[in-house]
Write a protein that holds these residues in place. Structure first.
Motif, mmCIF file in Angstrom:
data_model
loop_
_atom_site.group_PDB
_atom_site.id
_atom_site.type_symbol
_atom_site.label_atom_id
_atom_site.label_comp_id
_atom_site.label_asym_id
_atom_site.label_seq_id
_atom_site.Cartn_x
_atom_site.Cartn_y
_atom_site.Cartn_z
ATOM 1 N N ILE A 35 -21.230 -15.736 -15.392
ATOM 2 C CA ILE A 35 -20.940 -14.946 -14.197
ATOM 3 C C ILE A 35 -19.647 -14.177 -14.415
ATOM 4 C CG2 ILE A 35 -20.502 -15.008 -11.695
ATOM 5 C CD1 ILE A 35 -21.743 -17.785 -11.657
ATOM 6 N N ALA A 36 -19.595 -12.968 -13.901
ATOM 7 C CA ALA A 36 -18.335 -12.224 -13.802
ATOM 8 C C ALA A 36 -18.120 -11.859 -12.339
ATOM 9 C CB ALA A 36 -18.374 -10.962 -14.661
ATOM 10 N N LEU A 37 -16.892 -11.930 -11.878
ATOM 11 C CA LEU A 37 -16.547 -11.478 -10.531
ATOM 12 C C LEU A 37 -15.900 -10.105 -10.645
ATOM 13 C CD1 LEU A 37 -15.104 -14.740 -8.928
ATOM 14 C CD2 LEU A 37 -17.397 -13.785 -8.725
ATOM 15 N N ARG A 38 -16.472 -9.131 -9.988
ATOM 16 C CA ARG A 38 -15.983 -7.759 -10.078
ATOM 17 C C ARG A 38 -15.727 -7.193 -8.701
ATOM 18 N NH1 ARG A 38 -19.984 -5.654 -14.954
ATOM 19 N NH2 ARG A 38 -18.976 -6.878 -16.602
ATOM 20 N N ILE A 39 -14.692 -6.354 -8.624
ATOM 21 C CA ILE A 39 -14.299 -5.713 -7.371
ATOM 22 C C ILE A 39 -14.483 -4.219 -7.521
ATOM 23 C CG2 ILE A 39 -12.361 -5.199 -5.832
ATOM 24 C CD1 ILE A 39 -11.222 -7.940 -6.567
ATOM 25 N N GLY A 40 -15.078 -3.595 -6.518
ATOM 26 C CA GLY A 40 -15.215 -2.148 -6.546
ATOM 27 C C GLY A 40 -16.490 -1.700 -5.867
ATOM 28 N N HIS A 41 -16.867 -0.450 -6.169
ATOM 29 C CA HIS A 41 -18.145 0.099 -5.736
ATOM 30 C C HIS A 41 -19.024 0.103 -6.985
ATOM 31 C CE1 HIS A 41 -16.182 1.277 -2.018
ATOM 32 N NE2 HIS A 41 -15.259 1.896 -2.725
ATOM 33 N N LEU A 42 -19.900 -0.866 -7.092
ATOM 34 C CA LEU A 42 -20.632 -1.070 -8.336
ATOM 35 C C LEU A 42 -21.651 0.037 -8.590
ATOM 36 C CD1 LEU A 42 -21.270 -4.915 -8.491
ATOM 37 C CD2 LEU A 42 -19.330 -3.590 -9.316
ATOM 38 N N LYS A 43 -21.721 0.447 -9.845
ATOM 39 C CA LYS A 43 -22.719 1.419 -10.267
ATOM 40 C C LYS A 43 -23.950 0.673 -10.752
ATOM 41 C CE LYS A 43 -18.995 4.529 -11.654
ATOM 42 N NZ LYS A 43 -18.322 5.228 -12.778
ATOM 43 N N SER A 44 -25.061 1.390 -10.824
ATOM 44 C CA SER A 44 -26.305 0.749 -11.249
ATOM 45 C C SER A 44 -26.197 0.274 -12.691
ATOM 46 C CB SER A 44 -27.466 1.735 -11.111
ATOM 47 O OG SER A 44 -27.239 2.875 -11.921
ATOM 48 N N SER A 45 -26.807 -0.871 -12.972
ATOM 49 C CA SER A 45 -26.810 -1.418 -14.322
ATOM 50 C C SER A 45 -27.987 -2.370 -14.445
ATOM 51 C CB SER A 45 -25.504 -2.153 -14.618
ATOM 52 O OG SER A 45 -25.469 -3.399 -13.973
ATOM 53 N N SER A 46 -28.155 -2.933 -15.636
ATOM 54 C CA SER A 46 -29.235 -3.887 -15.861
ATOM 55 C C SER A 46 -28.887 -5.272 -15.333
ATOM 56 C CB SER A 46 -29.545 -3.974 -17.360
ATOM 57 O OG SER A 46 -28.392 -4.414 -18.067
ATOM 58 N N LEU A 47 -27.644 -5.458 -14.876
ATOM 59 C CA LEU A 47 -27.212 -6.753 -14.364
ATOM 60 C C LEU A 47 -27.517 -6.871 -12.870
ATOM 61 C CD1 LEU A 47 -23.742 -6.931 -16.148
ATOM 62 C CD2 LEU A 47 -25.874 -8.027 -16.861
ATOM 63 N N ILE A 48 -27.521 -8.097 -12.386
ATOM 64 C CA ILE A 48 -27.726 -8.372 -10.970
ATOM 65 C C ILE A 48 -26.363 -8.585 -10.325
ATOM 66 C CG2 ILE A 48 -28.885 -9.840 -9.284
ATOM 67 C CD1 ILE A 48 -30.769 -8.367 -11.191
ATOM 68 N N ALA A 49 -26.154 -8.024 -9.143
ATOM 69 C CA ALA A 49 -24.883 -8.188 -8.429
ATOM 70 C C ALA A 49 -25.161 -8.733 -7.040
ATOM 71 C CB ALA A 49 -24.141 -6.856 -8.336
ATOM 72 N N ARG A 50 -24.437 -9.777 -6.672
ATOM 73 C CA ARG A 50 -24.554 -10.338 -5.323
ATOM 74 C C ARG A 50 -23.226 -10.175 -4.603
ATOM 75 N NH1 ARG A 50 -26.987 -16.200 -3.422
ATOM 76 N NH2 ARG A 50 -26.396 -16.035 -1.223
ATOM 77 N N PHE A 51 -23.289 -9.588 -3.422
ATOM 78 C CA PHE A 51 -22.077 -9.366 -2.624
ATOM 79 C C PHE A 51 -21.505 -10.701 -2.162
ATOM 80 C CE2 PHE A 51 -19.991 -8.702 1.487
ATOM 81 C CZ PHE A 51 -19.105 -7.686 1.169
ATOM 82 N N ILE A 52 -20.188 -10.863 -2.339
ATOM 83 C CA ILE A 52 -19.515 -12.107 -1.957
ATOM 84 C C ILE A 52 -18.598 -11.900 -0.755
ATOM 85 C CG2 ILE A 52 -17.965 -13.949 -2.712
ATOM 86 C CD1 ILE A 52 -20.720 -13.957 -4.081
ATOM 87 N N ALA A 53 -17.775 -10.822 -0.773
ATOM 88 C CA ALA A 53 -16.823 -10.596 0.315
ATOM 89 C C ALA A 53 -16.322 -9.156 0.269
ATOM 90 C CB ALA A 53 -15.632 -11.557 0.202
ATOM 91 N N PRO A 54 -15.911 -8.608 1.432
ATOM 92 C CA PRO A 54 -15.294 -7.282 1.427
ATOM 93 C C PRO A 54 -13.864 -7.361 0.903
ATOM 94 C CG PRO A 54 -15.285 -8.188 3.643
ATOM 95 C CD PRO A 54 -16.044 -9.159 2.790
ATOM 96 N N VAL A 55 -13.426 -6.279 0.273
ATOM 97 C CA VAL A 55 -12.067 -6.205 -0.267
ATOM 98 C C VAL A 55 -11.425 -4.903 0.205
ATOM 99 C CG1 VAL A 55 -10.649 -6.052 -2.355
ATOM 100 C CG2 VAL A 55 -12.617 -7.595 -2.295
ATOM 101 N N ARG A 56 -10.311 -5.034 0.923
ATOM 102 C CA ARG A 56 -9.579 -3.871 1.430
ATOM 103 C C ARG A 56 -8.339 -3.612 0.588
ATOM 104 N NH1 ARG A 56 -7.529 -5.282 6.825
ATOM 105 N NH2 ARG A 56 -6.613 -3.206 6.645
ATOM 106 N N LEU A 57 -8.037 -2.341 0.393
ATOM 107 C CA LEU A 57 -6.791 -1.933 -0.256
ATOM 108 C C LEU A 57 -5.841 -1.401 0.805
ATOM 109 C CD1 LEU A 57 -7.967 0.054 -3.415
ATOM 110 C CD2 LEU A 57 -6.925 -2.210 -3.366
ATOM 111 N N VAL A 58 -4.577 -1.807 0.727
ATOM 112 C CA VAL A 58 -3.553 -1.275 1.625
ATOM 113 C C VAL A 58 -2.366 -0.801 0.796
ATOM 114 C CG1 VAL A 58 -4.190 -2.680 3.621
ATOM 115 C CG2 VAL A 58 -2.541 -3.572 1.960
#
Length: 203
Positions: A35-58
């Motif tokens: 598993i990798a944990l990634r933050i951002g607006h994910l682009k399409s890929s061959s991997l599966i992504a499951r949303f875990i939590a929202p992340v805000r920048l201030v």
């Protein structure tokens, strides 16, 4: 991560965990990660992504720094400030403050660049400049009054924390169990945004 991992192992004591902390984008298949944990607006890929939590920048700075250098009231004011820049931050239109902070010909210089957000938040607390960081790193300092949010009207679109993994048909049961455990663990909204909201409600 530490409380989450410990509680998961308490519930599943037979599962071993090998955690690697790195801000670079790893190839989870080539490098052998489940598993990798990634933050951002994910682009399409061959991997599966499951949303875990929202992340805000201030965007934030210490009260002492703002008292000394002035509080920016417009984006143009940022060119007069020191920037505590995260080296992996993307150059895109969704971060107009970032564009002003690193604009050509801006002053006074003396910026700090790091690939670690916690270092930059601590530098901001020490009065070194302005940082653009997620609330899961900066929220506690904001709640404690060590940092102040500036120009909140230019806060970029909320990003997401995702668990990224290989195709479901190849997913081990222990990996699926961990992903299910993470989902909803941080709350909705996540607990780190409670810090920032409580600070804003102060008179």
């Amino acid at each position: 991560m530490a409380p989450l991992l410990c509680r998961f192992q308490q519930a599943h004591p037979s599962v071993s965990i090998d955690l690697h902390l790195n801000d670079r984008k790893v190839d989870i298949v080539e490098e052998g990660f489940d598993i990798a944990l990634r933050i951002g607006h994910l682009k399409s890929s061959s991997l599966i992504a499951r949303f875990i939590a929202p992340v805000r920048l201030v965007m934030c700075a210490s009260p002492a720094y703002l008292a000394r250098q002035g509080t920016p009231l417009r984006l143009e004011d940022l060119k007069h400030h020191r920037y505590l820049r995260y080296s992996y931050i993307e150059d895109n239109a969704s971060l107009p403050a970032h564009q002003w902070l690193r604009a050509t010909g801006r002053e006074p210089g003396g910026d700090m660049i790091s690939n670690n957000g916690e270092v930059l938040v601590q530098a901001a607390i020490e009065g070194a400049g302005i940082a653009i960081q997620p609330t899961f790193i900066a929220g506690e300092a904001i709640a404690a009054g060590k940092l102040r949010v500036i120009l909140p009207e230019y806060e970029p679109e909320v990003m997401g924390l995702y668990a990224v993994y290989a195709h479901r048909k190849l997913l081990a049961s222990k990996v699926r169990c961990f992903i299910d455990f993470m989902a909803g663990y941080f709350g909705d909204p996540p607990y780190w945004d409670h810090f920032e909201r409580e600070n804003r409600q102060e008179p």
